[in-house]
Design a protein around this motif. Structure first.
Motif, PDB file in Angstrom:
ATOM      1  N   VAL A  47     -24.762  12.567   5.659  1.00 57.29           N
ATOM      2  CA  VAL A  47     -23.491  12.145   5.098  1.00 57.29           C
ATOM      3  C   VAL A  47     -23.208  10.712   5.525  1.00 57.29           C
ATOM      4  CG1 VAL A  47     -21.033  12.637   4.979  1.00 57.29           C
ATOM      5  CG2 VAL A  47     -22.683  14.517   5.189  1.00 57.29           C
ATOM      6  N   PRO A  48     -22.917   9.814   4.573  1.00 57.62           N
ATOM      7  CA  PRO A  48     -22.626   8.430   4.956  1.00 57.62           C
ATOM      8  C   PRO A  48     -21.292   8.344   5.654  1.00 57.62           C
ATOM      9  CG  PRO A  48     -22.264   8.744   2.622  1.00 57.62           C
ATOM     10  CD  PRO A  48     -22.876  10.006   3.130  1.00 57.62           C
ATOM     11  N   PRO A  49     -21.084   7.371   6.521  1.00 55.73           N
ATOM     12  CA  PRO A  49     -19.808   7.229   7.213  1.00 55.73           C
ATOM     13  C   PRO A  49     -18.710   6.805   6.258  1.00 55.73           C
ATOM     14  CG  PRO A  49     -21.217   5.334   7.630  1.00 55.73           C
ATOM     15  CD  PRO A  49     -22.058   6.302   6.881  1.00 55.73           C
ATOM     16  N   PRO A  50     -17.446   7.159   6.572  1.00 59.38           N
ATOM     17  CA  PRO A  50     -16.341   6.739   5.700  1.00 59.38           C
ATOM     18  C   PRO A  50     -16.286   5.226   5.589  1.00 59.38           C
ATOM     19  CG  PRO A  50     -15.618   8.359   7.299  1.00 59.38           C
ATOM     20  CD  PRO A  50     -16.997   7.948   7.724  1.00 59.38           C
ATOM     21  N   PRO A  51     -15.988   4.709   4.382  1.00 57.17           N
ATOM     22  CA  PRO A  51     -15.977   3.256   4.204  1.00 57.17           C
ATOM     23  C   PRO A  51     -14.738   2.620   4.848  1.00 57.17           C
ATOM     24  CG  PRO A  51     -15.281   4.355   2.205  1.00 57.17           C
ATOM     25  CD  PRO A  51     -15.701   5.432   3.167  1.00 57.17           C
ATOM     26  N   LEU A  52     -14.812   1.313   5.117  1.00 56.36           N
ATOM     27  CA  LEU A  52     -13.699   0.466   5.582  1.00 56.36           C
ATOM     28  C   LEU A  52     -13.051   1.029   6.843  1.00 56.36           C
ATOM     29  CD1 LEU A  52     -11.984  -0.336   2.172  1.00 56.36           C
ATOM     30  CD2 LEU A  52     -13.701  -1.690   3.395  1.00 56.36           C
ATOM     31  N   GLN A  53     -13.862   1.474   7.771  1.00 54.97           N
ATOM     32  CA  GLN A  53     -13.323   1.971   9.026  1.00 54.97           C
ATOM     33  C   GLN A  53     -13.291   0.894  10.127  1.00 54.97           C
ATOM     34  OE1 GLN A  53     -11.914   4.942   9.584  1.00 54.97           O
ATOM     35  NE2 GLN A  53     -12.181   5.302   7.359  1.00 54.97           N
ATOM     36  N   SER A  54     -13.814  -0.287   9.857  1.00 58.88           N
ATOM     37  CA  SER A  54     -13.795  -1.374  10.844  1.00 58.88           C
ATOM     38  C   SER A  54     -12.442  -2.064  10.844  1.00 58.88           C
ATOM     39  CB  SER A  54     -14.915  -2.367  10.540  1.00 58.88           C
ATOM     40  OG  SER A  54     -14.685  -2.968   9.284  1.00 58.88           O
ATOM     41  N   ARG A  55     -12.238  -3.016  11.789  1.00 59.67           N
ATOM     42  CA  ARG A  55     -10.962  -3.748  11.860  1.00 59.67           C
ATOM     43  C   ARG A  55     -10.751  -4.584  10.607  1.00 59.67           C
ATOM     44  NH1 ARG A  55     -10.134  -7.311  17.113  1.00 59.67           N
ATOM     45  NH2 ARG A  55     -10.358  -5.213  17.999  1.00 59.67           N
ATOM     46  N   THR A  56     -11.790  -5.211  10.119  1.00 61.27           N
ATOM     47  CA  THR A  56     -11.673  -6.031   8.894  1.00 61.27           C
ATOM     48  C   THR A  56     -11.330  -5.157   7.697  1.00 61.27           C
ATOM     49  OG1 THR A  56     -13.322  -7.547   9.786  1.00 61.27           O
ATOM     50  CG2 THR A  56     -12.869  -7.686   7.423  1.00 61.27           C
ATOM     51  N   GLY A  57     -11.938  -3.982   7.655  1.00 61.44           N
ATOM     52  CA  GLY A  57     -11.658  -3.082   6.532  1.00 61.44           C
ATOM     53  C   GLY A  57     -10.219  -2.619   6.512  1.00 61.44           C
ATOM     54  N   ARG A  58      -9.672  -2.300   7.706  1.00 57.15           N
ATOM     55  CA  ARG A  58      -8.285  -1.860   7.750  1.00 57.15           C
ATOM     56  C   ARG A  58      -7.321  -2.968   7.330  1.00 57.15           C
ATOM     57  NH1 ARG A  58     -10.182   0.799  12.469  1.00 57.15           N
ATOM     58  NH2 ARG A  58      -9.427  -0.928  13.795  1.00 57.15           N
ATOM     59  N   ALA A  59      -7.605  -4.206   7.744  1.00 57.67           N
ATOM     60  CA  ALA A  59      -6.760  -5.337   7.339  1.00 57.67           C
ATOM     61  C   ALA A  59      -6.799  -5.540   5.827  1.00 57.67           C
ATOM     62  CB  ALA A  59      -7.205  -6.608   8.064  1.00 57.67           C
ATOM     63  N   LEU A  60      -7.966  -5.371   5.256  1.00 57.06           N
ATOM     64  CA  LEU A  60      -8.103  -5.546   3.806  1.00 57.06           C
ATOM     65  C   LEU A  60      -7.303  -4.473   3.054  1.00 57.06           C
ATOM     66  CD1 LEU A  60      -9.425  -7.035   1.471  1.00 57.06           C
ATOM     67  CD2 LEU A  60     -11.428  -5.559   1.718  1.00 57.06           C
ATOM     68  N   LYS A  61      -7.298  -3.235   3.567  1.00 59.45           N
ATOM     69  CA  LYS A  61      -6.531  -2.181   2.922  1.00 59.45           C
ATOM     70  C   LYS A  61      -5.036  -2.489   2.959  1.00 59.45           C
ATOM     71  CE  LYS A  61      -8.202   1.333   5.205  1.00 59.45           C
ATOM     72  NZ  LYS A  61      -8.373   2.741   5.620  1.00 59.45           N
ATOM     73  N   TRP A  62      -4.529  -2.991   4.093  1.00 62.10           N
ATOM     74  CA  TRP A  62      -3.098  -3.315   4.172  1.00 62.10           C
ATOM     75  C   TRP A  62      -2.736  -4.441   3.204  1.00 62.10           C
ATOM     76  CZ3 TRP A  62       0.513  -0.405   6.013  1.00 62.10           C
ATOM     77  CH2 TRP A  62       0.255   0.513   7.033  1.00 62.10           C
ATOM     78  N   CYS A  63      -3.573  -5.386   3.030  1.00 63.15           N
ATOM     79  CA  CYS A  63      -3.288  -6.498   2.101  1.00 63.15           C
ATOM     80  C   CYS A  63      -3.216  -6.001   0.650  1.00 63.15           C
ATOM     81  CB  CYS A  63      -4.363  -7.581   2.248  1.00 63.15           C
ATOM     82  SG  CYS A  63      -4.301  -8.473   3.812  1.00 63.15           S
ATOM     83  N   VAL A  64      -4.180  -5.189   0.306  1.00 70.34           N
ATOM     84  CA  VAL A  64      -4.188  -4.666  -1.077  1.00 70.34           C
ATOM     85  C   VAL A  64      -2.965  -3.807  -1.335  1.00 70.34           C
ATOM     86  CG1 VAL A  64      -5.450  -3.165  -2.657  1.00 70.34           C
ATOM     87  CG2 VAL A  64      -6.703  -4.790  -1.248  1.00 70.34           C
ATOM     88  N   SER A  65      -2.582  -2.974  -0.337  1.00 71.82           N
ATOM     89  CA  SER A  65      -1.398  -2.128  -0.509  1.00 71.82           C
ATOM     90  C   SER A  65      -0.141  -2.961  -0.691  1.00 71.82           C
ATOM     91  CB  SER A  65      -1.248  -1.202   0.710  1.00 71.82           C
ATOM     92  OG  SER A  65      -2.376  -0.365   0.841  1.00 71.82           O
ATOM     93  N   GLY A  66       0.006  -4.038   0.104  1.00 72.09           N
ATOM     94  CA  GLY A  66       1.179  -4.892  -0.042  1.00 72.09           C
ATOM     95  C   GLY A  66       1.255  -5.542  -1.409  1.00 72.09           C
ATOM     96  N   LEU A  67       0.121  -6.011  -1.932  1.00 78.55           N
ATOM     97  CA  LEU A  67       0.116  -6.618  -3.270  1.00 78.55           C
ATOM     98  C   LEU A  67       0.509  -5.608  -4.359  1.00 78.55           C
ATOM     99  CD1 LEU A  67      -3.117  -8.835  -3.021  1.00 78.55           C
ATOM    100  CD2 LEU A  67      -0.744  -9.616  -3.050  1.00 78.55           C
ATOM    101  N   LEU A  68       0.028  -4.412  -4.224  1.00 74.18           N
ATOM    102  CA  LEU A  68       0.375  -3.395  -5.228  1.00 74.18           C
ATOM    103  C   LEU A  68       1.864  -3.071  -5.212  1.00 74.18           C
ATOM    104  CD1 LEU A  68      -2.636  -0.905  -4.876  1.00 74.18           C
ATOM    105  CD2 LEU A  68      -2.181  -2.485  -6.761  1.00 74.18           C
ATOM    106  N   ILE A  69       2.457  -2.986  -4.005  1.00 69.46           N
ATOM    107  CA  ILE A  69       3.883  -2.688  -3.909  1.00 69.46           C
ATOM    108  C   ILE A  69       4.712  -3.820  -4.508  1.00 69.46           C
ATOM    109  CG2 ILE A  69       5.775  -2.359  -2.277  1.00 69.46           C
ATOM    110  CD1 ILE A  69       3.779  -0.904  -0.447  1.00 69.46           C
ATOM    111  N   ALA A  70       4.321  -5.062  -4.253  1.00 71.71           N
ATOM    112  CA  ALA A  70       5.051  -6.200  -4.816  1.00 71.71           C
ATOM    113  C   ALA A  70       4.963  -6.224  -6.338  1.00 71.71           C
ATOM    114  CB  ALA A  70       4.498  -7.509  -4.217  1.00 71.71           C
TER     115      ALA A  70
END
Length: 573
Positions: free
Chosen positions: A356-379
Motif C-alpha cells: 500500500v502506498p503511503p498517504p500523499p502530502l503528509q510532509s510539512r510542505t504538503g500540509r502547507a500546500l493544502k492550507w493554501c488551496v483551502s483558503g483560495l477555495l473559501i475566498a
C-alpha cells in the motif's frame, strides 16, 4: 329502403364451380363461396329440400370500382353463380367494408330475395349479421350486409380441432336462442351450416344469411323449425367430434363410417361431454334415437334452447400457467467472481499482495500546500455568493417596478362568458323512441342541477348501443343556443366515466340539424371521457347548434349491459 333493413346473405354453390377468389378460410367474406357437391347433396338429402331450378340468367356485367347508389364501391368479386354475384365492397359514406349481393331485377329470385332481406332486417337482433340496405334500382336488386373483420368462420375454427366443452356449450346455447327468437317472428334460416356461423374475438357467435340464403337458393321447407333444429344439432355434433354427422364428407369435415348409422358423439371421440352428446342426438333427425333413449327429441329451436338451459352450466377451462425456470446462482454468488484459474488446473491461487502506498502530502510542505488551496477555495466561494446575491436583489427590484406599471400595448384576453342554452334534444337520427328501458328527458342536462341527468337506456351485448342498426350513428344531446353565437368552450359533465364521446358543431346556416353529417365542425377529438368532457377550439366557432356525440357506453355495474348519459352541459363564448 332505410338502412335498417338488413340481415346477412349466405349462399352455397351446388354446381361444384369454385368461386372467383379463394377466400373460403376468411370469415369476412359474405358466405357466398362454393361448397363441395357432396356436402350440399347431403344437406338437401337430409332436409328433403331441393334448390329451385333457375333459368340461364346472366349475372350483371359489373367490375371492380363500380359504384351502387353513388356510395357502395365494389372491390372484389367473391362468387358468381346462378345469375347473381357477391362482392366485397366499401361504403364510402361511412368508410367501412361491407358485403353486397347483386341480382338482375328480372331474376326469378329477385323478388323473394328482396322480400326476405327486408323481413329479416325488421328483426334487428345483434346475434345475426345485419343487412344494411336492400334496394331495387337501375334494373338491379342488391342487398348490402355487414362485413365482420374480427370474426372467424366456424369451418376454419373446426379445421384446427373440436371445440372445448365450454365453447361447444356456448355455440349451441347462442345459436339455438337466436334461432328461437327468429322463428317467433316467422323467420327461418333453412341453410344453417359451419359456413354460416361466425365466432368473434370476444367469443360471441353471429349467424349470417337469415331468410335470405334460402331465398337466393330457392329453398323452402314444410317444417322450417325442424329443419333449423336439425342443422343446430349437426353444428353441435361437428363441434364435439370434428366429424360431419352423416356419411358424406362436407364443409371440410369427414363423415361417419358407412353402414354403422348415426352414433352418439361420445362414441366417436373419447372425452366428449355426455350431456352435450345427448343434446346433439336429440336435435338430429335419427329415427327417434337418442344417446340415452330416454329423453324426447327436440323439434324446434325453442325446445332445444330450453334443453340447453337444463344442462348444468359448463365452466370455462382454467388458464394454464407455466412455472418459472429454476433459480440459477450467479458466478459471483458461487464465489468464483474475479478468481483466475490456476496454471496447473487446480484450485485458484491468491493474487500476490501489493504494497500500500503511503498517504500523499503528509510532509510539512504538503500540509502547507493544502492550507493554501483551502483558503483560495473559501475566498472564491464567498466572492461568488456575494455577486449572486447582488444580482438577485437587483432583479427583484426591477420586477417590483415593472409590476406597478401598467402594460403598454398588451390587453388581457377576456374570460369566456356563459351562453344561455335555449333547449336540448336527444340526438337519435334513426329513431325517435327510447331504446333499452329506463329513459330521462334531455332537459335534465341543461337545467343547472348536476343531480339530474339525461340517461340512455340499457343496451345488451355491445358497448356501441347494442350494435343495433337504429343506433349505428350513436346518440347524445343537441343543444340549441337560440341564435348563432361565438362558441369558445363547451363543458359536459358525464353521467358516468368511460363513455367514448366528442363535441361537434353545425354550420351557422344550419336549421334544426338531425343527422351526423350536419355537424361538420369538430370542437374536440373522439376519445374516452372521464367524469367530464371539455372542448376548447383554437378560435371561437360560429354556430347555433352544438352536439355532444356519444359512440360507446360504459358497462352498468348494477345491470348486465351498457348505459351512459350526460348530467350537465355548459357553453361559453
Amino acid at each position: 329502403m332505410a338502412e335498417r333493413s338488413t340481415a346477412a346473405v349466405d349462399v352455397a354453390d351446388t354446381s361444384g364451380d369454385e368461386p372467383l377468389t379463394a377466400q373460403a378460410g376468411q370469415a369476412t367474406d359474405d358466405g357466398a363461396e362454393a361448397e363441395s357437391v357432396t356436402g350440399t347433396d347431403q344437406d338437401t338429402a337430409r332436409t328433403g329440400e331441393q334448390p329451385a331450378a333457375v333459368a340461364d340468367t346472366k349475372p350483371p356485367e359489373l367490375h371492380s370500382g363500380h359504384k351502387l347508389a353513388r356510395r357502395y364501391r365494389l372491390e372484389e368479386c367473391v362468387t358468381r353463380l346462378d345469375g347473381f354475384s357477391s362482392w366485397r365492397a366499401v361504403d364510402e359514406k361511412l368508410r367501412r367494408a361491407v358485403g353486397v349481393h347483386i341480382l338482375p331485377a328480372d331474376h326469378p329470385r329477385a323478388r323473394p330475395v328482396l322480400s326476405a332481406a327486408r323481413s329479416a332486417a325488421l328483426l334487428g337482433d345483434p346475434r345475426f349479421v345485419q343487412v344494411l340496405d336492400a334496394v331495387e334500382e337501375n334494373d338491379l336488386v342488391y342487398v348490402v350486409h355487414e362485413w365482420l373483420p374480427d370474426a372467424t368462420e366456424l369451418t376454419a375454427v373446426l379445421a384446427s380441432g373440436p371445440l372445448e366443452p365450454h365453447d361447444a356449450y356456448q355455440l349451441v346455447s347462442q345459436v339455438s336462442q337466436a334461432m328461437a327468437a327468429a322463428h317467433r317472428e316467422g323467420l327461418a334460416h333453412l341453410r344453417l351450416n359451419p359456413g354460416s356461423v361466425l365466432r368473434t374475438e370476444s367469443g360471441q357467435y353471429r349467424i349470417r344469411g337469415l331468410a335470405v340464403m334460402a331465398a337466393l337458393r330457392g329453398i323452402s321447407s314444410e317444417h322450417p323449425q325442424r329443419t333449423d333444429t336439425e342443422a343446430i344439432g349437426a353444428l353441435l355434433y361437428a363441434a364435439l367430434t370434428q366429424r360431419w354427422p352423416y356419411e358424406s364428407d362436407a364443409y371440410g369435415l369427414s363423415g361417419l363410417p358407412k353402414d354403422i348409422g348415426m352414433i352418439p358423439p361420445d362414441q366417436v371421440r373419447a372425452g366428449v361431454h355426455r350431456g352435450l352428446s345427448e343434446l346433439a342426438m336429440r336435435a338430429l333427425v335419427n329415427d327417434g334415437a337418442t344417446a340415452s333413449r330416454q329423453e324426447p327429441a327436440c323439434t324446434t329451436p325453442e325446445e332445444l334452447a330450453k334443453a340447453v338451459t337444463a344442462i348444468p352450466r359448463i365452466r370455462p377451462p382454467e388458464p394454464s400457467f407455466t412455472s418459472p425456470p429454476p433459480y440459477q446462482r450467479t458466478a459471483f454468488q458461487q464465489g468464483s467472481y474475479g478468481q483466475p484459474p490456476s496454471r496447473n488446473g487446480g484450485a485458484p491461487t491468491r493474487a500476490a499482495a501489493v504494497p500500500v502506498p503511503p498517504p500523499p502530502l503528509q510532509s510539512r510542505t504538503g500540509r502547507a500546500l493544502k492550507w493554501c488551496v483551502s483558503g483560495l477555495l473559501i475566498a472564491a466561494l464567498g466572492l461568488g455568493s456575494w455577486q449572486l446575491a447582488d444580482t438577485l436583489l437587483k432583479d427583484e427590484g426591477k420586477d417590483s417596478q415593472e409590476s406597478t406599471q401598467p402594460e403598454s400595448g398588451k390587453q388581457k384576453k377576456p374570460a369566456p362568458k356563459p351562453i344561455k342554452i335555449d333547449s336540448a334534444t336527444e340526438f337519435s337520427p334513426r329513431t325517435s323512441s327510447p331504446v333499452g328501458g329506463r329513459y330521462s328527458p334531455a332537459s335534465n342536462a341543461v337545467d343547472g342541477d348536476p343531480s339530474t341527468a339525461w340517461v340512455t337506456g340499457l343496451f345488451k351485448g355491445w358497448a356501441n348501443f347494442g350494435n343495433l342498426p337504429q343506433r349505428a350513428d350513436g346518440s347524445g344531446l343537441v343543444v340549441d343556443l337560440g341564435s348563432v353565437q361565438d362558441v369558445s368552450e363547451v363543458q359536459a359533465s358525464m353521467y358516468r366515466p368511460g363513455q367514448t364521446a366528442e363535441v361537434l358543431a353545425a354550420d351557422p346556416e344550419a336549421s334544426n340539424p338531425t343527422t351526423l353529417n350536419a355537424f361538420t365542425k369538430r370542437l374536440s377529438k373522439l376519445e374516452k371521457a372521464g367524469s367530464s368532457l371539455t372542448a376548447k377550439p383554437d378560435k371561437p366557432v360560429k354556430t347555433r347548434y352544438v352536439l355532444v356525440h356519444i359512440t360507446e357506453l360504459p358497462s352498468d355495474d348494477e345491470e348486465d349491459g351498457f348505459r351512459g348519459g350526460i348530467s350537465e352541459i355548459k357553453v361559453s363564448g
